[in-house]
Design an enzyme around this catalytic site. Structure first.
Site, PDB file in Angstrom:
ATOM      1  N   HIS A  97       2.605  -3.560   6.678  1.00  0.00           N
ATOM      2  CA  HIS A  97       1.477  -2.695   6.338  1.00  0.00           C
ATOM      3  C   HIS A  97       1.754  -1.678   7.594  1.00  0.00           C
ATOM      4  O   HIS A  97       2.505  -1.780   8.432  1.00  0.00           O
ATOM      5  CB  HIS A  97       0.063  -3.061   6.407  1.00  0.00           C
ATOM      6  CG  HIS A  97      -0.212  -3.767   5.218  1.00  0.00           C
ATOM      7  ND1 HIS A  97      -1.237  -3.516   4.310  1.00  0.00           N
ATOM      8  CD2 HIS A  97       0.157  -5.005   4.726  1.00  0.00           C
ATOM      9  CE1 HIS A  97      -1.257  -4.657   3.339  1.00  0.00           C
ATOM     10  NE2 HIS A  97      -0.323  -5.476   3.799  1.00  0.00           N
ATOM     11  N   GLU A 109       0.688  -4.680  10.973  1.00  0.00           N
ATOM     12  CA  GLU A 109       0.501  -3.148  10.879  1.00  0.00           C
ATOM     13  C   GLU A 109       1.046  -2.321  11.913  1.00  0.00           C
ATOM     14  O   GLU A 109       0.989  -2.778  12.975  1.00  0.00           O
ATOM     15  CB  GLU A 109      -1.072  -3.361  11.188  1.00  0.00           C
ATOM     16  CG  GLU A 109      -2.157  -3.422  10.280  1.00  0.00           C
ATOM     17  CD  GLU A 109      -2.561  -2.515   9.005  1.00  0.00           C
ATOM     18  OE1 GLU A 109      -1.519  -2.380   8.354  1.00  0.00           O
ATOM     19  OE2 GLU A 109      -3.718  -2.044   8.985  1.00  0.00           O
ATOM     20  N   ARG A 122      -3.400   4.959  -2.062  1.00  0.00           N
ATOM     21  CA  ARG A 122      -3.142   3.386  -1.433  1.00  0.00           C
ATOM     22  C   ARG A 122      -2.961   2.598  -2.816  1.00  0.00           C
ATOM     23  O   ARG A 122      -1.990   1.602  -2.423  1.00  0.00           O
ATOM     24  CB  ARG A 122      -4.454   3.324  -0.766  1.00  0.00           C
ATOM     25  CG  ARG A 122      -4.597   1.437  -0.275  1.00  0.00           C
ATOM     26  CD  ARG A 122      -5.883   1.424   0.391  1.00  0.00           C
ATOM     27  NE  ARG A 122      -6.576   0.063   0.576  1.00  0.00           N
ATOM     28  CZ  ARG A 122      -6.328  -0.424   1.693  1.00  0.00           C
ATOM     29  NH1 ARG A 122      -5.689   0.030   2.626  1.00  0.00           N
ATOM     30  NH2 ARG A 122      -6.539  -1.714   1.618  1.00  0.00           N
ATOM     31  N   GLU A 166       1.646   3.790   2.887  1.00  0.00           N
ATOM     32  CA  GLU A 166       2.237   3.172   4.224  1.00  0.00           C
ATOM     33  C   GLU A 166       3.645   3.212   4.263  1.00  0.00           C
ATOM     34  O   GLU A 166       4.372   2.114   4.260  1.00  0.00           O
ATOM     35  CB  GLU A 166       1.680   1.727   4.521  1.00  0.00           C
ATOM     36  CG  GLU A 166       0.182   1.952   4.641  1.00  0.00           C
ATOM     37  CD  GLU A 166      -0.593   0.298   4.341  1.00  0.00           C
ATOM     38  OE1 GLU A 166      -1.911   0.541   4.148  1.00  0.00           O
ATOM     39  OE2 GLU A 166       0.049  -0.384   4.433  1.00  0.00           O
ATOM     40  N   HIS A 219       0.949  -1.247   0.016  1.00  0.00           N
ATOM     41  CA  HIS A 219      -0.056  -0.020   0.082  1.00  0.00           C
ATOM     42  C   HIS A 219       0.807   1.369  -0.024  1.00  0.00           C
ATOM     43  O   HIS A 219       1.758   1.245   0.741  1.00  0.00           O
ATOM     44  CB  HIS A 219      -1.100   0.162   1.191  1.00  0.00           C
ATOM     45  CG  HIS A 219      -2.009  -1.139   1.163  1.00  0.00           C
ATOM     46  ND1 HIS A 219      -2.565  -1.885   2.090  1.00  0.00           N
ATOM     47  CD2 HIS A 219      -3.059  -1.301   0.069  1.00  0.00           C
ATOM     48  CE1 HIS A 219      -3.510  -2.502   1.694  1.00  0.00           C
ATOM     49  NE2 HIS A 219      -3.577  -2.348   0.410  1.00  0.00           N
TER      50      HIS A 219
HETATM   51  N1  LIG Z   1      -6.031 -10.417   4.183  1.00  0.00           N
HETATM   52  C1  LIG Z   1      -5.786  -9.332   4.859  1.00  0.00           C
HETATM   53  N2  LIG Z   1      -5.093  -9.224   5.648  1.00  0.00           N
HETATM   54  C2  LIG Z   1      -4.853  -7.901   6.206  1.00  0.00           C
HETATM   55  C3  LIG Z   1      -5.811  -6.805   5.634  1.00  0.00           C
HETATM   56  C4  LIG Z   1      -5.461  -5.588   6.517  1.00  0.00           C
HETATM   57  C5  LIG Z   1      -4.800  -4.476   5.471  1.00  0.00           C
HETATM   58  C6  LIG Z   1      -4.563  -3.128   6.207  1.00  0.00           C
HETATM   59 SE1  LIG Z   1      -3.939  -1.659   5.352  1.00  0.00          SE
HETATM   60  C7  LIG Z   1      -5.713  -4.116   4.345  1.00  0.00           C
HETATM   61  O1  LIG Z   1      -6.954  -3.486   4.569  1.00  0.00           O
HETATM   62  O2  LIG Z   1      -5.424  -4.205   3.267  1.00  0.00           O
HETATM   63  C8  LIG Z   1      -6.578  -6.913   4.721  1.00  0.00           C
HETATM   64  C9  LIG Z   1      -6.820  -8.288   4.412  1.00  0.00           C
HETATM   65 CL1  LIG Z   1      -7.807  -8.498   2.684  1.00  0.00          CL
HETATM   66 ZN   LIG Z   2      -2.118  -1.491   4.043  1.00  0.00          ZN
HETATM   67 ZN   LIG Z   3      -3.106  -0.801   7.072  1.00  0.00          ZN
END
Ligand SMILES: Nc1ncc(C[C@H](C[SeH])C(=O)O)cc1Cl
Ligand SMILES: [Zn+2]
Ligand SMILES: [Zn+2]
Ligand SMILES: [Zn+2]
Ligand SMILES: [Zn+2]
Length: 264
Positions: free
Chosen positions: A152, A226, A82, A27, A24
């Site tokens: 992330h 995160e 993002r 980040e 992303h």
């Molecule tokens: N499998 C996953 N694992 C972590 C996340 C959280 C991150 C946080 Se930026 C996102 O929204 O892509 C989202 C998904 Cl789909």
């Molecule tokens: Zn992320």
């Molecule tokens: Zn995040």
């Protein structure tokens, strides 16, 4: 995309850990951590006992910037971008969320089929070339890749499968135990508190994520970090927090790596 392979130049194929940063674009602490990790890995091999035993036995693949075009966009145009920067004819909007573009319950929940959404799942599974490249690499090397870490920010969470469904992963107990141990080790340095748990209940239900995809492919130790903070600065983490964040995260990554090593 530049993928680094860190490890001893022995001819033999070794078990490996794959870590990516910067999926992303906004980040920014994430690519900073991968850079920090690479430097530490190569500079402390031979002196740090944990890093030495790790690199004597395993290879570590590091992708410092997954979403290159998005990252550049945040530097030049839009700090809060993002997604990727792919363009689709006929669509007024740019990019797809690379962490909704993996083949893991693709576009079923927590993602949007609207190209203008920040969680746009893409035109199809692995429609984003960055996602396709990473998925191809991991598929090709899945017999040696024992752990997948994707970095992330922000929220201070250590997430593991599943996010695309509420069912517990087959390895839930072990994944939770390792996550909690890693979070505790991380906290020991500066007192930073992390929450560990399956994505669906710990952050939000969402499909198409890289950690879920890697886990279902057979990469057992699959985690989404995160990093700092919990919202005060968010993605705009001050420069003064880069080093402490990297130092504490290093402890958690080494903890997980040590567990993987012990369970080869
Ligand atoms: N499998 C996953 N694992 C972590 C996340 C959280 C991150 C946080 Se930026 C996102 O929204 O892509 C989202 C998904 Cl789909
Ligand atoms: Zn992320
Ligand atoms: Zn995040
Ligand atoms: Zn923009
Ligand atoms: Zn362990």
């Amino acid at each position: 995309m530049h993928l680094l392979k860190i490890g001893r130049r022995t001819g033999s194929t070794k078990p490996a850990i794959f870590m990516d940063c910067g999926i992303h674009a906004r980040e920014w602490i994430s690519p900073a951590f991968c850079q920090w990790f690479i430097n530490k890995a190569v500079s402390t091999y031979g002196t740090d006992s944990q890093m030495t035993s790790l690199l004597d036995t395993m290879d570590i693949f590091v992708l410092p910037v997954f979403n290159i075009d998005g990252y550049e966009h945040t530097w030049k145009i839009d700090r809060m971008w993002r997604k990727t920067r792919s363009r689709r004819n006929g669509s007024p909007c740019v990019g797809a969320d690379p962490n909704r573009n993996f083949d893991a319950g693709w576009c079923t929940l927590g993602a949007s089929s609207n190209p203008c959404s920040d969680t746009y799942c893409g035109a199809s599974v692995e429609s984003e070339i960055e996602v396709r490249n990473v998925a191809d690499f991991i598929r090709k090397n899945k017999s040696v890749i024992k752990a997948y870490l994707t970095i992330h920010s922000y929220s201070q969470l250590l997430l593991f499968p599943y996010s695309y469904k509420y069912d517990l992963a087959a390895d839930h107990n072990e994944l939770l135990q390792v996550a909690e141990g890693a979070a505790e080790t991380l906290r020991s340095l500066y007192g930073t508190r992390y929450t560990s748990g399956p994505g669906a209940t710990t952050i939000y239900p969402a499909a198409g994520g890289s950690d879920d995809w890697a886990y279902d492919l057979g990469v057992k130790y699959s985690y989404t970090f995160e990093l700092r903070d919990t919202g005060r600065y968010g993605f705009l983490l001050p420069e003064s927090q880069i080093q402490p964040t990297c130092e504490e995260t290093m402890l958690a990554v080494k903890y997980i790596a040590a567990h993987v090593l012990k369970n080869l």
